[in-house]
Design a protein around this motif. Structure first.
Motif, PDB file in Angstrom:
ATOM      1  N   VAL A 295      12.091  -3.571   8.233  1.00 30.43           N
ATOM      2  CA  VAL A 295      11.958  -3.739   6.787  1.00 30.43           C
ATOM      3  C   VAL A 295      13.199  -3.150   6.128  1.00 30.43           C
ATOM      4  N   GLN A 296      13.866  -3.952   5.309  1.00 28.01           N
ATOM      5  CA  GLN A 296      15.089  -3.526   4.648  1.00 28.01           C
ATOM      6  C   GLN A 296      14.805  -3.149   3.189  1.00 28.01           C
ATOM      7  N   PRO A 297      15.690  -2.346   2.568  1.00 30.21           N
ATOM      8  CA  PRO A 297      15.486  -1.984   1.153  1.00 30.21           C
ATOM      9  C   PRO A 297      15.291  -3.189   0.244  1.00 30.21           C
ATOM     10  N   ALA A 298      15.982  -4.296   0.522  1.00 31.62           N
ATOM     11  CA  ALA A 298      15.842  -5.493  -0.318  1.00 31.62           C
ATOM     12  C   ALA A 298      14.424  -6.059  -0.249  1.00 31.62           C
ATOM     13  N   ASP A 299      13.782  -5.958   0.916  1.00 30.43           N
ATOM     14  CA  ASP A 299      12.406  -6.439   1.053  1.00 30.43           C
ATOM     15  C   ASP A 299      11.455  -5.616   0.184  1.00 30.43           C
ATOM     16  N   VAL A 300      11.651  -4.302   0.198  1.00 28.14           N
ATOM     17  CA  VAL A 300      10.802  -3.426  -0.608  1.00 28.14           C
ATOM     18  C   VAL A 300      11.043  -3.664  -2.087  1.00 28.14           C
ATOM     19  N   ASN A 301      12.309  -3.815  -2.478  1.00 28.73           N
ATOM     20  CA  ASN A 301      12.633  -4.035  -3.881  1.00 28.73           C
ATOM     21  C   ASN A 301      12.034  -5.336  -4.401  1.00 28.73           C
ATOM     22  N   ALA A 302      12.085  -6.398  -3.581  1.00 24.59           N
ATOM     23  CA  ALA A 302      11.538  -7.683  -4.007  1.00 24.59           C
ATOM     24  C   ALA A 302      10.044  -7.594  -4.278  1.00 24.59           C
ATOM     25  N   LEU A 303       9.352  -6.851  -3.448  1.00 21.06           N
ATOM     26  CA  LEU A 303       7.904  -6.733  -3.622  1.00 21.06           C
ATOM     27  C   LEU A 303       7.534  -5.750  -4.726  1.00 21.06           C
ATOM     28  N   SER A 304       8.342  -4.705  -4.931  1.00 20.93           N
ATOM     29  CA  SER A 304       8.017  -3.710  -5.960  1.00 20.93           C
ATOM     30  C   SER A 304       8.202  -4.267  -7.351  1.00 20.93           C
ATOM     31  N   ALA A 305       9.065  -5.272  -7.508  1.00 15.18           N
ATOM     32  CA  ALA A 305       9.356  -5.811  -8.839  1.00 15.18           C
ATOM     33  C   ALA A 305       8.661  -7.122  -9.112  1.00 15.18           C
ATOM     34  N   THR A 306       7.733  -7.514  -8.236  1.00 16.49           N
ATOM     35  CA  THR A 306       7.150  -8.843  -8.316  1.00 16.49           C
ATOM     36  C   THR A 306       5.651  -8.795  -8.467  1.00 16.49           C
ATOM     37  N   PRO A 307       5.057  -9.695  -9.280  1.00 21.63           N
ATOM     38  CA  PRO A 307       3.601  -9.801  -9.308  1.00 21.63           C
ATOM     39  C   PRO A 307       3.045 -10.140  -7.941  1.00 21.63           C
ATOM     40  N   GLN A 308       1.783  -9.769  -7.689  1.00 24.76           N
ATOM     41  CA  GLN A 308       1.172  -9.979  -6.376  1.00 24.76           C
ATOM     42  C   GLN A 308       1.256 -11.434  -5.941  1.00 24.76           C
ATOM     43  N   SER A 309       1.106 -12.359  -6.889  1.00 24.78           N
ATOM     44  CA  SER A 309       1.085 -13.777  -6.536  1.00 24.78           C
ATOM     45  C   SER A 309       2.431 -14.307  -6.130  1.00 24.78           C
ATOM     46  N   ALA A 310       3.501 -13.559  -6.440  1.00 30.78           N
ATOM     47  CA  ALA A 310       4.831 -14.064  -6.120  1.00 30.78           C
ATOM     48  C   ALA A 310       5.539 -13.227  -5.079  1.00 30.78           C
ATOM     49  N   LYS A 311       4.807 -12.421  -4.320  1.00 30.69           N
ATOM     50  CA  LYS A 311       5.428 -11.559  -3.325  1.00 30.69           C
ATOM     51  C   LYS A 311       5.954 -12.355  -2.145  1.00 30.69           C
ATOM     52  N   LEU A 312       6.915 -11.765  -1.462  1.00 32.25           N
ATOM     53  CA  LEU A 312       7.520 -12.415  -0.309  1.00 32.25           C
ATOM     54  C   LEU A 312       6.508 -12.601   0.810  1.00 32.25           C
ATOM     55  N   PRO A 313       6.711 -13.595   1.667  1.00 29.98           N
ATOM     56  CA  PRO A 313       5.810 -13.765   2.799  1.00 29.98           C
ATOM     57  C   PRO A 313       5.925 -12.600   3.770  1.00 29.98           C
TER      58      PRO A 313
ATOM     59  N   ILE B 113       0.827  -1.205   0.000  1.00 32.52           N
ATOM     60  CA  ILE B 113       0.000   0.000   0.000  1.00 32.52           C
ATOM     61  C   ILE B 113       0.863   1.259   0.000  1.00 32.52           C
ATOM     62  N   VAL B 114       2.040   1.211   0.638  1.00 32.85           N
ATOM     63  CA  VAL B 114       2.938   2.364   0.599  1.00 32.85           C
ATOM     64  C   VAL B 114       3.535   2.517  -0.801  1.00 32.85           C
ATOM     65  N   LEU B 115       3.848   1.402  -1.433  1.00 33.66           N
ATOM     66  CA  LEU B 115       4.410   1.438  -2.784  1.00 33.66           C
ATOM     67  C   LEU B 115       3.401   1.903  -3.819  1.00 33.66           C
ATOM     68  N   ASN B 116       2.208   1.291  -3.810  1.00 32.39           N
ATOM     69  CA  ASN B 116       1.262   1.452  -4.908  1.00 32.39           C
ATOM     70  C   ASN B 116       0.000   2.222  -4.554  1.00 32.39           C
ATOM     71  N   GLY B 117      -0.193   2.574  -3.273  1.00 30.00           N
ATOM     72  CA  GLY B 117      -1.409   3.265  -2.871  1.00 30.00           C
ATOM     73  C   GLY B 117      -2.604   2.332  -2.872  1.00 30.00           C
ATOM     74  N   LYS B 118      -3.785   2.916  -2.766  1.00 29.76           N
ATOM     75  CA  LYS B 118      -5.021   2.140  -2.762  1.00 29.76           C
ATOM     76  C   LYS B 118      -6.045   2.860  -3.628  1.00 29.76           C
ATOM     77  N   ALA B 119      -6.456   2.208  -4.692  1.00 29.88           N
ATOM     78  CA  ALA B 119      -7.394   2.814  -5.634  1.00 29.88           C
ATOM     79  C   ALA B 119      -8.706   3.167  -4.940  1.00 29.88           C
ATOM     80  N   GLY B 120      -9.260   4.310  -5.333  1.00 26.39           N
ATOM     81  CA  GLY B 120     -10.535   4.742  -4.782  1.00 26.39           C
ATOM     82  C   GLY B 120     -10.439   5.444  -3.447  1.00 26.39           C
ATOM     83  N   THR B 121      -9.209   5.657  -2.955  1.00 25.46           N
ATOM     84  CA  THR B 121      -9.012   6.364  -1.688  1.00 25.46           C
ATOM     85  C   THR B 121      -8.004   7.489  -1.902  1.00 25.46           C
TER      86      THR B 121
END
Length: 527
Positions: free
Chosen positions: A374-392, A333-341
């Motif tokens: 939360v480390q920069p690597a955690d954010v990078n992994a999620l920002s470059a990944t489809p929702q279905s393949a995000k880190l736990p 939500i910090v990376l991509n926001g939330k549509a409609g809000t």
């Protein structure tokens, strides 16, 4: 003596009246329109003054005739009213004269309006995107893009702590990064919004254009002299509408070229710093310090410094399940926001360290105390990944974290190319790969259904360009089209990616040309 004073007063009155109605005095009055600094703004000002003088003359004639009749044709003077009921000549006159007056005003007004809407032959195209409450500028044919945000401390414009003396002349019109454009060049603006309706307004340019979500409006300017010009959002867009300034810095062509070179160097340095940050882990103290600084600058205006928010528009972060539980959802939500809000994404505005730090801060401030780092690597992994393949949500140990990163890399690898780039691909392979490239690179402008957003972004469905000459289609995708919003992709996409997306465009949405474009076709057209 009395007569002499009367004459002096009369002369003074005529002097004041003459100065009031002189065009120079009108132009200098703060209540009048600004003349502006562009040729088109001068035309607009001249049109405004012409119409004002016509209206003034009409008012003098109408009210003069009315008061003359009231004074000299009153009953006490023995005047008898006319007995005529109708007059064809009078009917024709009071119909014809207003028509001629309207034509006299409409002719120059139409010429000016046509000139204001003429975006042809622009030298530079810049996309202007409004969001609550900042502006995002993206330079076409370049990697330069940035947000422009008010820099006045909140304590100043909220009149806290007695800061009345320290305010400057432009204290509500100062930003961290002004829009920079060159002098003597025609600059085209594509104006849109991420959330609600805004309005990009610079009075000195005679440019005021609404920024509507889902639509592209166009405007242009050509400034003759370098300088700094200020404006603001002119559409009520929420609680901080008054804190959304526009600042444009116009540089000489040589200085603009130097500035653009500096921006490109800064982008390269930022990318290198991002890569370095992925290999380092920050301590809790470092994350919390940087996180508090970032939160105060970017989040506190809505969610409040104490994390209590302003419900329901801006929910509290203190004790929030979003902040204290699912870490992956929090990052998303910090990376991509939330549509409609009102929650906008900060993925393009903050770097990886700032994102990791502010998320860590929110998860541990105001008594949340999750202990999560939360480390920069955690954010990078999620920002470059489809929702279905995000880190736990949390990395329980090093082994599970390694497996998760390997899974992410595998998913990313599979989404790039399904077949070797040096071998001819089938229609199925090209269409599958082309759809992915199109959705990632093209759909924001031409829409997922190919319908586009004319006139800025023409439709590809049924387009003569897409269904006609293949070579012209390849040339357009590779090198773009100067003077339009269409940028070239030869520096962003591989030959295989371009071949796939061109094949997709030529066969999707009912185009059905049946043509396959291979990577070798792209390479054959290299300069």
């Amino acid at each position: 003596m009395q007569r002499r004073c009367l004459v002096k007063r009369r002369n003074l009155g005529w002097l004041l009246l003459g100065s009031l109605f002189s065009s120079t005095a009108w132009a200098d009055m703060q209540l009048n329109m600004t003349k502006g600094v562009t040729d088109i703004s001068q035309e607009v000002f001249g049109l405004h003054m012409l119409v004002m003088w016509i209206c003034t003359a009409i008012g003098i004639v109408v009210f003069g005739a009315m008061f003359w009749s009231m004074i000299f044709h009153r009953k006490s003077k023995g005047v008898k009213p006319a007995t005529f009921h109708e007059s064809t000549k009078v009917e024709i006159l009071w119909t014809a004269i207003p028509i001629l007056i309207l034509i006299g005003m409409a002719w120059p007004a139409t010429k000016t309006l046509i000139a204001m809407e003429n975006n042809d032959n622009s030298d530079i195209t810049i996309q202007v995107t409004g969001s609550q409450w900042k502006w995002h500028y993206k330079y076409f044919d370049s990697d330069v893009e940035f947000y422009s945000v008010l820099t006045t401390p909140r304590d100043q414009f909220d009149n806290r702590e007695g800061n009345y003396v320290t305010k400057g002349e432009h204290y509500l019109l100062e930003v961290d990064k002004p829009l920079v454009i060159p002098a003597n060049k025609k600059v085209r603006f594509l104006i849109t919004s991420d959330d609600v309706i805004h309005s990009w307004w610079v009075p000195d340019f005679a440019v005021k254009q609404d920024a509507n979500p889902g639509f592209i409006n166009e405007a242009w300017t050509k400034v003759n002299e370098p300088g700094i010009y200020r404006g603001q959002c002119a559409e009520l867009c929420g609680k901080d509408h008054g804190y959304m300034p526009v600042v444009v810095e116009v540089k000489s062509e040589a200085d603009y070229a130097l500035w653009m070179e500096e921006q490109n160097q800064a982008i390269a340095a930022a990318k290198m710093a991002e890569q370095e940050s992925l290999a380092t882990n920050m301590s809790m103290e470092e994350l919390m310090a940087l996180g508090q600084e970032t939160y105060t600058a970017y989040c506190a205006a809505c969610h409040q410094p104490n994390g209590m928010g302003l419900p329901p528009a801006f929910p509290a972060l203190k004790g929030s399940p979003m902040v204290t539980q699912d870490q992956a959802a929090h990052i998303d939500i910090v990376l991509n926001g939330k549509a409609g809000t009102s929650m906008a994404g900060f993925g393009k505005q903050l770097n990886l360290k700032q994102l990791a730090a502010v998320i860590t801060y929110e998860r541990n401030a105001w008594g949340n105390n999750t202990g999560d780092m939360v480390q920069p690597a955690d954010v990078n992994a999620l920002s470059a990944t489809p929702q279905s393949a995000k880190l736990p949500e949390k990395s329980i140990d090093a082994e599970s974290e390694t497996k998760a990163v390997e899974t992410v890399a595998l998913v990313q690898e599979k989404t790039v190319d399904a077949a070797p780039a040096n071998e001819p691909a089938t229609m199925e392979e090209l269409m599958a790969e082309g759809e992915k490239v199109y959705l990632a690179k093209c759909s924001a402008c031409h829409q997922a259904n190919g319908a586009g957003m004319p006139p800025a972004f023409p439709a590809l469905k049924g387009s003569a360009m897409v269904t006609g000459d293949v070579a012209a289609h390849i040339e357009m995708v590779k090198n773009g089209k100067p003077g339009t919003a269409m940028m070239g992709f030869k520096g962003q996409l591989s030959a295989r990616d371009m071949a796939a997306v061109i094949t997709y465009e030529r066969n999707a949405w009912g185009n059905d040309t049946g043509e396959l474009v291979q990577a070798s076709d792209i390479d054959a057209g290299k300069e």
